[in-house]
Scaffold this motif. Structure first.
Motif, PDB file in Angstrom:
ATOM      1  N   PHE A  97       0.670  -1.236   0.184  1.00 34.34           N
ATOM      2  CA  PHE A  97      -0.141   0.063   0.058  1.00 34.34           C
ATOM      3  C   PHE A  97       0.983   1.209  -0.154  1.00 34.34           C
ATOM      4  N   PHE A  98       0.266   2.307  -0.787  1.00 35.35           N
ATOM      5  CA  PHE A  98       0.800   3.809  -0.553  1.00 35.35           C
ATOM      6  C   PHE A  98       1.987   4.142  -1.211  1.00 35.35           C
ATOM      7  N   ALA A  99       2.443   3.362  -2.109  1.00 32.13           N
ATOM      8  CA  ALA A  99       3.392   3.791  -3.159  1.00 32.13           C
ATOM      9  C   ALA A  99       3.143   5.157  -3.920  1.00 32.13           C
ATOM     10  N   ASP A 100       2.111   5.203  -4.260  1.00 34.57           N
ATOM     11  CA  ASP A 100       1.297   6.350  -5.171  1.00 34.57           C
ATOM     12  C   ASP A 100       0.378   6.870  -4.317  1.00 34.57           C
ATOM     13  N   GLY A 101       0.438   6.714  -2.973  1.00 35.42           N
ATOM     14  CA  GLY A 101      -0.593   7.607  -2.208  1.00 35.42           C
ATOM     15  C   GLY A 101      -1.972   6.634  -1.890  1.00 35.42           C
ATOM     16  N   GLY A 102      -2.925   7.376  -2.313  1.00 33.13           N
ATOM     17  CA  GLY A 102      -4.355   6.325  -2.031  1.00 33.13           C
ATOM     18  C   GLY A 102      -4.372   6.086  -0.395  1.00 33.13           C
ATOM     19  N   PHE A 103      -4.235   7.001   0.359  1.00 34.44           N
ATOM     20  CA  PHE A 103      -4.467   6.760   2.068  1.00 34.44           C
ATOM     21  C   PHE A 103      -6.088   6.815   2.114  1.00 34.44           C
ATOM     22  N   PHE A 104      -6.336   6.645   3.361  1.00 34.97           N
ATOM     23  CA  PHE A 104      -7.718   6.341   3.716  1.00 34.97           C
ATOM     24  C   PHE A 104      -8.434   7.475   4.641  1.00 34.97           C
ATOM     25  N   HIS A 105      -7.808   8.646   4.720  1.00 36.20           N
ATOM     26  CA  HIS A 105      -8.521   9.733   5.047  1.00 36.20           C
ATOM     27  C   HIS A 105      -9.323  10.235   3.961  1.00 36.20           C
ATOM     28  N   ALA A 106     -10.352  11.114   4.259  1.00 41.87           N
ATOM     29  CA  ALA A 106     -11.376  11.776   3.595  1.00 41.87           C
ATOM     30  C   ALA A 106     -10.556  12.163   1.836  1.00 41.87           C
ATOM     31  N   ASP A 107      -9.485  12.946   2.145  1.00 43.12           N
ATOM     32  CA  ASP A 107      -8.845  13.577   0.819  1.00 43.12           C
ATOM     33  C   ASP A 107      -8.009  12.442   0.318  1.00 43.12           C
ATOM     34  N   SER A 108      -8.002  11.329   0.971  1.00 40.97           N
ATOM     35  CA  SER A 108      -6.887  10.280   0.061  1.00 40.97           C
ATOM     36  C   SER A 108      -5.606  10.659   0.511  1.00 40.97           C
ATOM     37  N   LYS A 109      -5.101  11.776   1.552  1.00 38.04           N
ATOM     38  CA  LYS A 109      -3.857  11.872   2.074  1.00 38.04           C
ATOM     39  C   LYS A 109      -3.606  11.220   3.288  1.00 38.04           C
ATOM     40  N   ALA A 110      -2.241  11.076   3.560  1.00 36.71           N
ATOM     41  CA  ALA A 110      -1.660  10.677   4.831  1.00 36.71           C
ATOM     42  C   ALA A 110      -1.586  11.935   5.486  1.00 36.71           C
ATOM     43  N   LYS A 111      -1.433  11.700   6.962  1.00 37.73           N
ATOM     44  CA  LYS A 111      -1.390  12.886   7.844  1.00 37.73           C
ATOM     45  C   LYS A 111       0.098  12.467   8.625  1.00 37.73           C
ATOM     46  N   MET A 112       0.870  13.510   8.545  1.00 33.40           N
ATOM     47  CA  MET A 112       1.995  13.598   9.606  1.00 33.40           C
ATOM     48  C   MET A 112       1.715  14.192  10.765  1.00 33.40           C
ATOM     49  N   LEU A 113       2.056  13.532  11.804  1.00 34.17           N
ATOM     50  CA  LEU A 113       1.686  14.079  13.292  1.00 34.17           C
ATOM     51  C   LEU A 113       2.672  14.879  13.841  1.00 34.17           C
ATOM     52  N   PRO A 114       2.523  15.992  14.496  1.00 34.90           N
ATOM     53  CA  PRO A 114       3.500  16.616  15.323  1.00 34.90           C
ATOM     54  C   PRO A 114       3.714  15.895  16.662  1.00 34.90           C
ATOM     55  N   VAL A 115       4.843  15.379  17.012  1.00 34.86           N
ATOM     56  CA  VAL A 115       4.899  14.680  18.269  1.00 34.86           C
ATOM     57  C   VAL A 115       5.979  15.208  19.209  1.00 34.86           C
ATOM     58  N   LYS A 116       5.837  15.153  20.281  1.00 37.02           N
ATOM     59  CA  LYS A 116       6.815  15.630  21.211  1.00 37.02           C
ATOM     60  C   LYS A 116       7.230  14.348  22.004  1.00 37.02           C
ATOM     61  N   PRO A 117       8.636  14.436  22.396  1.00 42.56           N
ATOM     62  CA  PRO A 117       9.107  13.315  23.186  1.00 42.56           C
ATOM     63  C   PRO A 117       8.743  13.668  24.743  1.00 42.56           C
ATOM     64  N   PRO A 118       8.378  12.559  25.358  1.00 45.82           N
ATOM     65  CA  PRO A 118       8.150  12.780  26.911  1.00 45.82           C
ATOM     66  C   PRO A 118       9.267  13.349  27.773  1.00 45.82           C
ATOM     67  N   LYS A 119       8.899  14.018  28.873  1.00 37.36           N
ATOM     68  CA  LYS A 119       9.912  14.717  29.693  1.00 37.36           C
ATOM     69  C   LYS A 119       9.973  13.549  30.980  1.00 37.36           C
ATOM     70  N   HIS A 120      11.151  13.085  31.123  1.00 39.17           N
ATOM     71  CA  HIS A 120      11.319  11.973  32.078  1.00 39.17           C
ATOM     72  C   HIS A 120      11.973  12.560  33.424  1.00 39.17           C
ATOM     73  N   ALA A 121      11.386  12.422  34.527  1.00 41.33           N
ATOM     74  CA  ALA A 121      11.915  12.932  35.853  1.00 41.33           C
ATOM     75  C   ALA A 121      12.901  11.901  36.196  1.00 41.33           C
ATOM     76  N   GLU A 122      13.782  12.550  37.007  1.00 44.92           N
ATOM     77  CA  GLU A 122      15.012  11.441  37.608  1.00 44.92           C
ATOM     78  C   GLU A 122      14.201  10.560  38.721  1.00 44.92           C
ATOM     79  N   ASN A 123      14.909   9.322  38.292  1.00 47.10           N
ATOM     80  CA  ASN A 123      14.339   8.202  39.085  1.00 47.10           C
ATOM     81  C   ASN A 123      14.797   8.157  40.570  1.00 47.10           C
ATOM     82  N   GLY A 124      15.922   8.638  40.812  1.00 47.47           N
ATOM     83  CA  GLY A 124      16.451   8.696  42.197  1.00 47.47           C
ATOM     84  C   GLY A 124      16.848   7.144  42.428  1.00 47.47           C
ATOM     85  N   GLU A 125      16.089   6.625  43.503  1.00 46.93           N
ATOM     86  CA  GLU A 125      16.571   5.119  43.891  1.00 46.93           C
ATOM     87  C   GLU A 125      15.818   4.308  43.097  1.00 46.93           C
ATOM     88  N   THR A 126      14.588   4.645  42.198  1.00 46.42           N
ATOM     89  CA  THR A 126      13.896   3.574  41.618  1.00 46.42           C
ATOM     90  C   THR A 126      14.742   3.370  40.320  1.00 46.42           C
TER      91      THR A 126
END
Length: 868
Positions: A539-568
């Motif tokens: 699938f998808f070499a020439d597009g043909g995605f399954f959203h209403a406009d037949s396009k894919a969506k790239m998502l803005p994603v952010k890495p999580p912030k990790h607190a120091e574990n201390g002794e854990t």
């Protein structure tokens, strides 16, 4: 010998199997997933089809009942709960080990006739984040590529996947491809060094949950170095600018990788067009799993490296029919045929096709929420099918209490004694692998047949039939009058004809005309299989995605912030090579219990030294919700501050080793998948007064706080530990071995805390018990082999004589080759993995042990080894 073509019931690779009723198992050379190869688990399937421990008749309140009585009671209780409290007061929790036909009728009953979407599956625990990521990016849950892409790629990137142990046949296909094309490169992204790392040209030991930061950095560099496929993005992708902005705002230093490692990976990925990114549980089982998936998909969409030979993202699933469950809408937020539960047109089409009185119109409870609702008293009737949530769920002890809190619980299973079955009001005996027929879908969208080659034992019935029996007694008779799995599949394919008008990816309308004979002869077939005969390999070499406009969506994603574990510590749970899920099947095969026979924790040497934990002693892992006691395995393969523990053990085999008791019920907010690889725990030594090893010709029982037992070819063995040493070692041995009679021969050194007891009856060795203040050093395989023989008191030495070489701990389960045998072969001149195979047989079947063979060769400093 007559052999039946069927499909393996373990992981999502979907290997073809040739099986016969006498237990003979072979790989199917004509199946396109494995071409005749089987892993250690698949090879041992013939040892798991015994009737020992099977549930062979319905049980009501622990008493045997008739099918009529049991199914009538289930129908009555579910109907009463629905009438009094509404359809959302009942729930099904099902399994990726069900066949598609089972899944289909369960989904039809719950969503189309009960009118609730409270049907979720243990597949929620392994691939829900991939589903959510696919739907966000592609518009539907589509795996774009095929297994052949692994072999055609110039770069394969493995992310959070110990492919060598969890999907061994795919790993061996990858190994063979790399041998054929040495220029192929493999990158392994994993906080742990695993058997898979051995194949990698580059191993990136990233910090836990920093995958998003790494792939965001890659996306930013794709843009800055001019590697974006501008034409593909313009025609086929939305959201590029926002995704890139989020990626550029990420801090790659959170990965913990060096600048050189990051640059090596970035250059390799950007400069290699034919790249496949394979990801699995290390991505999915996270509180940010869906974002990780979309970070990976973003890179492939930005470069247009998707849907063409040798390139694309690829999710490998953990269960034999996780994909089939996704196809029929087995998840609480899905509708059949990849349709959307929230879409009224989709709902109307399915309801009309089913001629259903109602249709669920909102998402049901996902796994963690479902069991919380049980705890809160909202679920009045629960049906668990072919799974063991009292062990496999996070916060497992509280999940068990939640199930116990439900007024009426039904469990369908093949075994009489499981952690979950012990909580049931009604136990229904289900047919097992080899006894029932249907279809499964593997990770590359290939539908294969499972076929019966054994008679139904006792009063067992296939799951689809059990569900239909109950549905008919609930008043839904006509809709559930199926007489065979072929009839169920025919309706399912006909539904695909009705839903094909929506233009979704899933379409098997071309199979709608199958009759019983065609269904029985169905060969492994990759969907879509459209009514006009057309299909789509990728699938998808020439597009043909399954959203209403037949396009894919790239998502803005952010890495999580990790607190120091201390002794854990960061707890990472997972799987081992020779066991499967909660061991209800694999633990029945003695050879699969030889490699790693008890629960253990990989802990870094720095942490072990700091905490005073010695190798092979015991340690306690404690979380907010519970704890586990397991064997310490000190290794630099895990990072300091992290600990790895397998999740397989149950109350039947090692009650203290149920590690999911220590895992908090934290979930991904998008997918609802639990973060089974992300718990914060504390670790401390378990203060043992003694350690013991026991072997017997019958099951071993002990009330000590640490007991880990497993089957052997001669009976049973167990590792035992207690915090108070017994005063009478013979009494302790007899109680543990359950041997009142016979003659006991004993050696005891009270000053050093050593005791050894052997019990003989009529000249044969019935059982042995070795105890010491430190972990017991005996040749376990040698001792177990003597059980039932005319052995002498020499067994108390715990090691064979000079004329009886000890093979040592098992490395190759398929060929039963021990480490001492391999070391002897190396001393005799074996210098490669291939040479070891020629002289010992190790690694010549499934190949899962080859990384360990290679590591063993490298660990012999006096030899210059040409690694295979």
């Amino acid at each position: 010998m007559s052999m039946t073509c069927t499909t393996c019931p373990y992981c999502g690779v979907g290997c073809g199997v040739l099986a016969s009723a006498d237990g003979t198992i072979k790989g199917d050379p004509d199946h396109p997933s494995n071409f005749g190869r089987l892993c250690s688990k698949g090879s041992a399937l013939g040892e798991t089809i015994t009737l020992e421990g099977r549930l062979l008749a319905p049980m009501v309140n622990k008493q045997r009942a008739s099918w009529e009585e049991a199914t009538a009671l289930v129908a009555e209780k579910f109907s009463a709960a629905i009438k009094e409290h509404g359809p959302d007061s009942v729930a099904f929790y099902v399994s990726g080990q069900l066949l598609t036909e089972d899944y289909y009728v369960a989904n039809k009953l719950m969503k189309g006739f009960i009118g609730s979407a409270n049907i979720d599956t243990n597949s929620r625990l392994c691939m829900a984040s991939s589903v959510a990521g696919h739907k966000r990016a592609f518009g539907t849950d589509t795996v774009p590529g095929t297994y052949e892409d692994f072999e055609e790629a110039d770069l394969v990137v493995l992310v959070g996947s110990n492919l060598a142990w969890c999907h061994p046949i795919l790993f061996q296909r990858l190994v063979a491809a790399k041998q054929a094309r040495p220029d192929m490169r493999v990158v392994n992204i994993d906080p742990r060094v695993t058997a898979t790392s051995d194949l990698a040209d580059l191993h990136l030991a990233i910090n836990a949950d920093s995958d998003t930061a790494l792939f965001n950095h890659l996306l930013a560099e794709i843009a800055s170095r001019g590697a974006v496929d501008d034409d593909y993005v313009a025609k086929n992708v939305n959201g590029f600018a926002d995704a890139l902005a989020a990626a550029q705002d990420s801090d790659v230093s959170s990965t913990g990788l060096s600048a050189a490692e990051i640059e090596d990976f970035t250059k390799l990925w950007i400069n290699t067009e034919r790249v496949v990114t394979i990801y699995s549980q290390g991505v999915n089982q996270s509180a940010v799993g869906t974002d990780k998936v979309n970070a990976i998909l973003n890179c492939h969409l930005a470069t247009g490296r998707i849907g063409r030979a040798g390139m694309g993202p690829f999710s490998v699933t953990g269960q034999p029919n996780a994909m089939g469950g996704r196809e029929v809408g087995g998840l609480a937020n899905m509708l059949a045929n990849h349709l959307d539960l929230e879409n009224p047109d989709h709902r109307d089409t399915v309801q009309t096709a089913w001629n259903a009185p109602v249709i669920a119109d909102h998402a049901g409870l996902k796994a963690v929420d479902l069991f919380q609702a049980c705890a809160d008293g909202k679920i009045k009737a629960l049906w668990v099918m072919s799974t063991n949530p009292a062990v496999s769920m996070p916060d497992a002890a509280n999940v068990a209490q939640a199930i116990e809190n439900v007024p009426f619980t039904v469990v369908s299973d093949i075994l009489k004694d499981t952690d979950t079955g012990a909580l049931a009001d009604v136990l229904l005996p289900a047919a097992g692998w080899g006894e029932k027929s249907g279809t499964v879908t593997n990770s590359e969208r290939r539908i294969s047949r499972q076929r019966a080659f054994l008679p139904l034992p006792g009063e067992t019935r296939p799951d689809w039939q059990i569900i239909c029996d109950v549905a008919q007694k609930m008043g839904f008779g006509e809709a559930f009058e199926f007489t065979s799995p072929a009839e169920v599949f025919a309706e399912y394919a006909a539904l695909s004809e009705a839903t094909a008008k929506f233009g979704k990816d899933f379409d098997i309308s071309g199979l709608a005309g199958l009759d019983e004979a065609d269904y029985d002869a169905l060969k492994p077939t990759q969907w879509p299989i459209r009514a006009n005969g057309s299909t789509t390999e990728r699938f998808f070499a020439d597009g043909g995605f399954f959203h209403a406009d037949s396009k894919a969506k790239m998502l803005p994603v952010k890495p999580p912030k990790h607190a120091e574990n201390g002794e854990t510590f960061r707890l990472n749970t997972g799987r081992i090579r020779d066991q499967w899920h909660t061991m209800t099947r694999t633990a029945r095969a003695p050879r699969l219990n030889q490699h790693l026979a008890e629960p253990f924790a990989e802990i870094n040497p720095t942490d072990a030294l700091r905490l005073g934990i010695k190798d092979a002693t015991l340690l306690r892992i404690s979380g907010e919700h519970g704890s586990a006691v397991v064997r310490a395995m000190i290794t630099s393969k895990v990072q300091a501050g992290t600990i790895f523990v397998p999740m397989h053990w149950t109350a039947q085999f090692a009650a203290s080793g149920r590690v999911n008791h220590a895992v908090a019920p934290v979930t991904d907010p998008v997918s609802g998948q639990p973060a089974l690889k992300g718990a914060d725990v504390t670790v401390a030594p378990f203060e043992a007064a003694f350690y013991a090893f026991a072997a017997s010709d019958q099951p071993i029982e002990s009330a000590r706080p640490y007991v880990a037992k497993s089957k052997t070819t001669t009976g049973w063995k167990a590792e035992i530990s207690g915090q108070r040493a017994p005063k009478d070692w013979e009494k302790e041995a007899r109680e543990t071995l359950d041997l009142d009679g016979g003659e006991a021969v004993m050696l005891e050194d009270a000053q050093n805390g050593i005791a050894r007891v052997a019990i003989f009856e009529e000249g044969r060795l019935r059982g042995v018990y070795f105890a010491a203040r430190t972990p017991v050093a005996v040749a376990r395989g040698y001792v177990c082999d003597l059980i039932g023989s005319e052995a002498s008191a020499q067994v108390l030495a715990g090691v064979p004589g000079a004329d009886q070489p000890d093979p040592g701990a098992t490395v190759c389960s398929c060929m039963n080759v021990g480490i001492n045998t391999l070391k002897a072969a190396i001393s005799d001149g074996a210098r490669t993995v291939e040479a070891l195979g020629e002289c010992t047989g190790a690694g010549t079947n499934c190949g899962s042990c080859k990384p360990e063979l290679q590591a063993l060769l490298k660990d012999i400093p006096s030899m210059k080894v040409a690694a295979e």
